[in-house]
Scaffold this motif. Structure first.
Motif, PDB file in Angstrom:
ATOM      1  N   GLY A 155       0.655   4.906   1.211  1.00 49.34           N
ATOM      2  CA  GLY A 155      -0.447   5.877   1.992  1.00 49.34           C
ATOM      3  C   GLY A 155      -1.053   5.393   2.897  1.00 49.34           C
TER       4      GLY A 155
ATOM      5  N   VAL B 173       3.568   2.084   2.797  1.00 50.31           N
ATOM      6  CA  VAL B 173       4.681   2.927   2.891  1.00 50.31           C
ATOM      7  C   VAL B 173       3.979   4.362   3.295  1.00 50.31           C
ATOM      8  CG1 VAL B 173       6.123   4.242   1.211  1.00 50.31           C
ATOM      9  CG2 VAL B 173       5.700   1.837   1.081  1.00 50.31           C
TER      10      VAL B 173
ATOM     11  N   GLU C   7       0.750  -1.090  -0.067  1.00 49.30           N
ATOM     12  CA  GLU C   7      -0.119  -0.015   0.149  1.00 49.30           C
ATOM     13  C   GLU C   7       1.045   1.258   0.054  1.00 49.30           C
ATOM     14  OE1 GLU C   7      -3.624   1.005   2.749  1.00 49.30           O
ATOM     15  OE2 GLU C   7      -2.013   1.608   3.929  1.00 49.30           O
TER      16      GLU C   7
ATOM     17  N   LYS D 157      -1.399  12.462  -5.081  1.00 49.07           N
ATOM     18  CA  LYS D 157      -1.920  11.968  -6.209  1.00 49.07           C
ATOM     19  C   LYS D 157      -0.993  12.164  -7.363  1.00 49.07           C
ATOM     20  CE  LYS D 157      -5.211  11.467  -3.216  1.00 49.07           C
ATOM     21  NZ  LYS D 157      -5.100  10.004  -2.841  1.00 49.07           N
TER      22      LYS D 157
END
Ligand SMILES: C[S@@+](CC[C@H](N)C(=O)[O-])C[C@H]1O[C@@H](n2cnc3c(N)ncnc32)[C@H](O)[C@@H]1O
Length: 247
Positions: free
Chosen positions: A95, A117, A93, A173
């Protein structure tokens, strides 16, 4: 469903996000201590060792106390289904935040090792407290860093080629595509690995979406799930679920 559940603009803790926007990108937190308060709430209000109860407490905190930027319950159900399709031994993952989605991944894949992470050491500590309370501290590892830090975090993760079955992308993002490219460059995925990306419409990851469109049917096969942003039903969002077809 109550009006404040549907319409986030009626909640002060949602409006407060606007002030916190700069904080979030710099520190990973909104800036009013709500993430630490969420951990206190979860430890106080949920049964130790009960993942369902811990997740329910986080959702309750986000609906009733302070809005959180977790994937949330509605998109979380899409995440659960994708994890079950991937049936991962190893999940990655990007975030962590308060550890909510990693906990969902661990619940949906009880045999998986989950690596998450996270940019913020403070968030990593909050997530670790919640995972320990849920009884999954030995299955979820948080690595503090970013995949864009020049190779240190990629080296720490150090997966064998073709060994990552599932990836959940839910961080900066603007780094979705570059970080996916780093994962591909390291050869960590295999044919059939599944990559899920949150917030592709809100706040938006247009380059990532365009990449998946461009490679559709060649190296990737993508389903776009039309859904809502977390913890309300007014703002639309997109979750992309992409299966890797190989290089
Ligand atoms: C939307 S939250 C993640 C929510 C979490 N996946 C969940 O659903 O429970 C985004 C998190 O990504 C972290 N972050 C931001 N940029 C990052 C990066 N480049 N690498 C890793 N983490 C990052 C932030 O600190 C924040 O905790």
């Amino acid at each position: 469903m109550g009006l404040t559940r549907r319409a986030p603009f009626l909640r002060w803790s949602f409006l407060r996000l606007a002030w916190g926007a700069r904080n979030i990108s710099r520190t990973g937190q909104i800036g009013d201590g709500r993430e630490a308060a969420a951990a206190e709430y979860v430890l106080r209000e949920s049964r130790p060792g009960d993942i369902d109860d811990v997740l329910a407490a986080i959702d309750r905190f986000a609906y009733e106390q302070s809005f959180l930027i977790n994937v949330g319950d509605e998109k979380g159900a899409l995440l659960d289904a994708a994890v079950q399709r991937a049936n991962p031994a190893v999940a990655l993952e990007l975030g962590t935040y308060c550890g909510y989605s990693a906990l969902r991944i661990a619940r949906a894949a009880p045999a998986a090792r989950v690596f998450s992470v996270e940019l913020s050491a403070a968030n990593a500590e909050i997530a670790r407290r919640i995972w320990a309370h849920a009884g999954v501290w030995d299955r979820i590892t948080c690595v503090v860093g970013t995949l864009g830090d020049g190779g240190a975090t990629l080296d720490t993760l150090g997966f064998a080629p073709g060994s990552v079955d599932f990836v959940f992308i839910d961080h900066d993002k603007s780094a979705y595509l570059t970080d996916l490219q780093s994962i591909l460059d390291r050869g960590w995925l295999h044919t059939g690995s599944i990559v899920v990306a949150d917030n592709v419409r809100l706040p938006g990851a247009p380059k990532y979406r365009a990449f998946m469109k461009q490679h559709e049917g060649r190296s990737w096969q993508t389903v776009e799930h039309h859904t809502h942003a977390e913890y309300q039903t007014l703002l639309p969002d997109l979750v992309l679920e992409s299966q890797y077809l190989g290089a």
